[in-house]
Design a protein around this motif. Sequence first.
Motif, mmCIF file in Angstrom:
data_model
loop_
_atom_site.group_PDB
_atom_site.id
_atom_site.type_symbol
_atom_site.label_atom_id
_atom_site.label_comp_id
_atom_site.label_asym_id
_atom_site.label_seq_id
_atom_site.Cartn_x
_atom_site.Cartn_y
_atom_site.Cartn_z
ATOM 1 N N VAL A 182 -29.138 -20.215 71.729
ATOM 2 C CA VAL A 182 -27.970 -19.449 72.205
ATOM 3 C C VAL A 182 -26.684 -20.020 71.596
ATOM 4 O O VAL A 182 -26.691 -21.071 70.955
ATOM 5 N N LYS A 183 -25.578 -19.318 71.839
ATOM 6 C CA LYS A 183 -24.263 -19.757 71.325
ATOM 7 C C LYS A 183 -23.729 -20.934 72.128
ATOM 8 O O LYS A 183 -23.860 -20.964 73.352
ATOM 9 N N GLY A 195 -19.337 -23.552 69.083
ATOM 10 C CA GLY A 195 -19.071 -23.345 67.661
ATOM 11 C C GLY A 195 -18.443 -24.550 66.976
ATOM 12 O O GLY A 195 -17.863 -24.432 65.910
ATOM 13 N N ASN A 200 -28.370 -24.715 70.146
ATOM 14 C CA ASN A 200 -28.257 -24.988 71.584
ATOM 15 C C ASN A 200 -29.279 -24.177 72.368
ATOM 16 O O ASN A 200 -29.463 -22.986 72.114
ATOM 17 N N SER A 260 -30.593 -22.413 75.990
ATOM 18 C CA SER A 260 -29.938 -21.696 77.090
ATOM 19 C C SER A 260 -29.825 -22.602 78.318
ATOM 20 O O SER A 260 -30.568 -23.580 78.459
ATOM 21 N N GLU A 305 -29.055 -29.893 72.470
ATOM 22 C CA GLU A 305 -28.747 -29.343 71.142
ATOM 23 C C GLU A 305 -29.562 -30.050 70.065
ATOM 24 O O GLU A 305 -29.594 -31.271 70.022
ATOM 25 N N ASP A 357 -28.062 -18.276 59.958
ATOM 26 C CA ASP A 357 -28.124 -18.673 61.362
ATOM 27 C C ASP A 357 -29.397 -18.102 61.992
ATOM 28 O O ASP A 357 -29.956 -17.127 61.488
ATOM 29 N N TYR A 403 -29.662 -17.574 65.688
ATOM 30 C CA TYR A 403 -29.423 -17.284 67.107
ATOM 31 C C TYR A 403 -30.457 -16.258 67.584
ATOM 32 O O TYR A 403 -30.794 -15.326 66.852
#
Length: 155
Positions: free
Chosen positions: A13-14, A17, A29, A31, A79, A89, A91
């Motif tokens: 997940v995000k 940044g 990362n 969740s 992370e 990426d 994600y």
Amino acid sequence: MRQLPYFCRGEVVKGFGRGSRQLGVPTANFSEQVVESFPSDISTGIYYGWACVGNGDVHKMVLSIGWNPFYKNTKKSVETHIIHTFKEDFYGEILSIAIIGYIRPEKNFDSLEALISAIQEDIEEAKRQLDLPEHRKLKEDNFFHPPGGKIVNNH
Ligand SMILES: Cc1cc2nc3c(=O)[nH]c(=O)nc-3n(C[C@H](O)[C@H](O)[C@H](O)COP(=O)(O)O)c2cc1C
Ligand SMILES: Nc1ncnc2c1ncn2[C@@H]1O[C@H](COP(=O)(O)OP(=O)(O)O)[C@@H](O)[C@H]1O
Ligand SMILES: [Mg+2]
């Protein structure tokens, strides 16, 4: 502290940044759900191990678990920095990790440069440790290569 290795899978997940932009070290990362399901006997700190994205190759990794004291995060994060250059990426993909060994506790630093150089030392330590035969063999674990099975993202 819990006996390692510890195996874990979850969606990427995000975060904030900062990993790639400020530190030059992207971290995938997990969740909040995965972070909360982490055993409490795995203490916060920096670890090394193996990681793979989806059904991809298994690579060396370094892992940070905790509150990132340099940034004073209010939520715990888990992370993974994979020691490999990816074209894109990932994600939303499923990241599988085997946590093999502990490197050090999380620390605060006087400068961004000091944090970056500590992370670079962690990466070198992880590479050395993972070359040892007893650690190298976990790369071949069935966790990463389910017999006849594929790892699917259900989301
Ligand atoms: C190997 C490694 C070591 C780290 N050590 C520390 C540390 O000692 N203190 C700290 O505050 N953050 C540490 N971090 C976490 C970074 O601060 C974090 O990954 C960064 O803020 C990126 O966060 P983001 O994914 O939300 O962008 C470490 C990260 C890695 C990959
Ligand atoms: N070697 C790598 N290790 C980890 N993530 C990587 C790597 N290369 C590219 N990425 C991508 O970068 C993202 C992490 O970058 P980061 O700056 O830490 O952003 P975020 O704060 O959203 O976690 C990962 O979610 C992944 O999609
Ligand atoms: Mg990150």
